[in-house]
Scaffold this active site. Sequence first.
Site, short mmCIF file in Angstrom:
data_model
loop_
_atom_site.label_atom_id
_atom_site.label_comp_id
_atom_site.label_asym_id
_atom_site.label_seq_id
_atom_site.Cartn_x
_atom_site.Cartn_y
_atom_site.Cartn_z
N ALA A 114 -11.24 -4.54 14.57
CA ALA A 114 -10.95 -5.87 14.70
C ALA A 114 -9.78 -6.30 13.82
O ALA A 114 -8.98 -7.12 14.38
CB ALA A 114 -12.25 -6.63 14.17
N VAL A 168 -3.00 -7.33 -2.18
CA VAL A 168 -2.53 -7.93 -1.17
C VAL A 168 -3.37 -8.73 -0.18
O VAL A 168 -3.06 -9.47 0.45
CB VAL A 168 -1.62 -7.08 -0.18
CG1 VAL A 168 -0.40 -6.63 -1.08
CG2 VAL A 168 -2.37 -6.03 0.16
N LYS A 170 -7.37 -4.36 13.01
CA LYS A 170 -5.95 -3.90 13.54
C LYS A 170 -5.86 -4.61 14.84
O LYS A 170 -4.35 -4.41 15.13
CB LYS A 170 -6.04 -2.14 13.69
CG LYS A 170 -6.26 -1.53 12.50
CD LYS A 170 -5.11 -1.56 11.54
CE LYS A 170 -4.95 -0.89 10.37
NZ LYS A 170 -3.93 -1.13 9.29
N SER A 215 -3.13 0.35 14.55
CA SER A 215 -3.73 1.54 14.77
C SER A 215 -4.34 1.71 16.12
O SER A 215 -4.25 0.76 16.83
CB SER A 215 -5.07 1.75 13.90
OG SER A 215 -6.05 2.68 14.24
N SER A 251 1.31 3.53 -2.56
CA SER A 251 1.19 4.61 -3.41
C SER A 251 0.74 5.85 -2.80
O SER A 251 0.74 6.95 -3.89
CB SER A 251 0.10 4.04 -4.33
OG SER A 251 -1.07 3.86 -3.73
N GLY A 299 0.73 -1.00 -0.03
CA GLY A 299 0.03 -0.08 0.07
C GLY A 299 0.80 1.29 0.05
O GLY A 299 0.72 2.24 0.56
N TYR A 336 -12.65 -2.29 11.36
CA TYR A 336 -11.45 -1.76 11.24
C TYR A 336 -10.58 -2.15 12.42
O TYR A 336 -9.44 -2.40 12.53
CB TYR A 336 -11.46 -0.26 11.06
CG TYR A 336 -10.19 0.50 10.74
CD1 TYR A 336 -9.39 0.37 9.48
CD2 TYR A 336 -9.62 1.25 11.82
CE1 TYR A 336 -8.31 0.88 9.48
CE2 TYR A 336 -8.39 1.83 11.79
CZ TYR A 336 -7.79 1.55 10.50
OH TYR A 336 -6.47 2.41 10.19
N ASN A 339 1.50 -2.32 5.28
CA ASN A 339 0.84 -1.06 5.59
C ASN A 339 -0.61 -0.86 5.08
O ASN A 339 -1.41 -0.13 5.33
CB ASN A 339 1.86 -0.05 4.87
CG ASN A 339 1.02 1.42 4.84
OD1 ASN A 339 0.77 2.13 5.83
ND2 ASN A 339 0.52 1.63 3.55
#
Length: 246
Positions: free
Chosen positions: A156, A63, A158, A141, A10, A8, A154, A89
């Site tokens: 869960a 990914v 992280k 996070s 970009s 990730g 999200y 990432n």
Amino acid sequence: MPTAIITGASQGIGACIAKRLAKDGYDIAVNHYPSDGDRANAEAVAEECRAFGVRAELYAADVSKYADCEAMVKAVKADFGSVDALVNNAGITRDTLLARMKEEDYDAVIAVNQKSVYNMLRLVTAVMMKQRHGRIVNVSSVAGLYGNPGQVNYSASKAAIIGMTKSVAKEFGSRNITCNAVAPGLIRTPMTDVLSDELKAKMIEAVALRRYGEPEEIASVVSFLLSEDASYVTGQVIEISGGLSM
């Protein structure tokens, strides 16, 4: 030169990490999602990396898919000869309250944020074990540490990354492979740019430093964790949140 894969990469935090590691002297494998827009952004990141005198190549891969990751790791190994560092990432959000959260929104976030980490860890540790050396940083996070309303999926994903980080650190420490995580807070990225001004102001009030973090501030900590200065640091989660949790 050592080689680092950043998933990730970009835009946002991933792009800053790629550029910081290029400055540190790493050759960079810039992973991006297979789309024209993402490829254009990734090429710009690669060009900035090359300005530091290192090699930077693009690798298109979703990914969340094991086969894509397998092909990417194989290509990086063939192109560079080694994989010395991995930064997991890649991440997305599909925020909404649990009562409104669709199953596909939960599944998508878990697939991109957490399954991708399994995919890359499974493949890259096999390379690192043969080398008997490796450095891994996973991007978690504060949501994975403390939870967040509207982010069950999200949070869960992280939180799972934190458990995976500690397990990998224990499994591979004897092979001179370290695995750590960073837990960013409110960071200025395309993800936070879409928030309303009212919500941004409310969130900043909870930060002791009363400001956003910058992606470069995440990249600096990742740089340290991948360096020889952190050779005896593994299984740790470093919160980078400006004092959000206090």
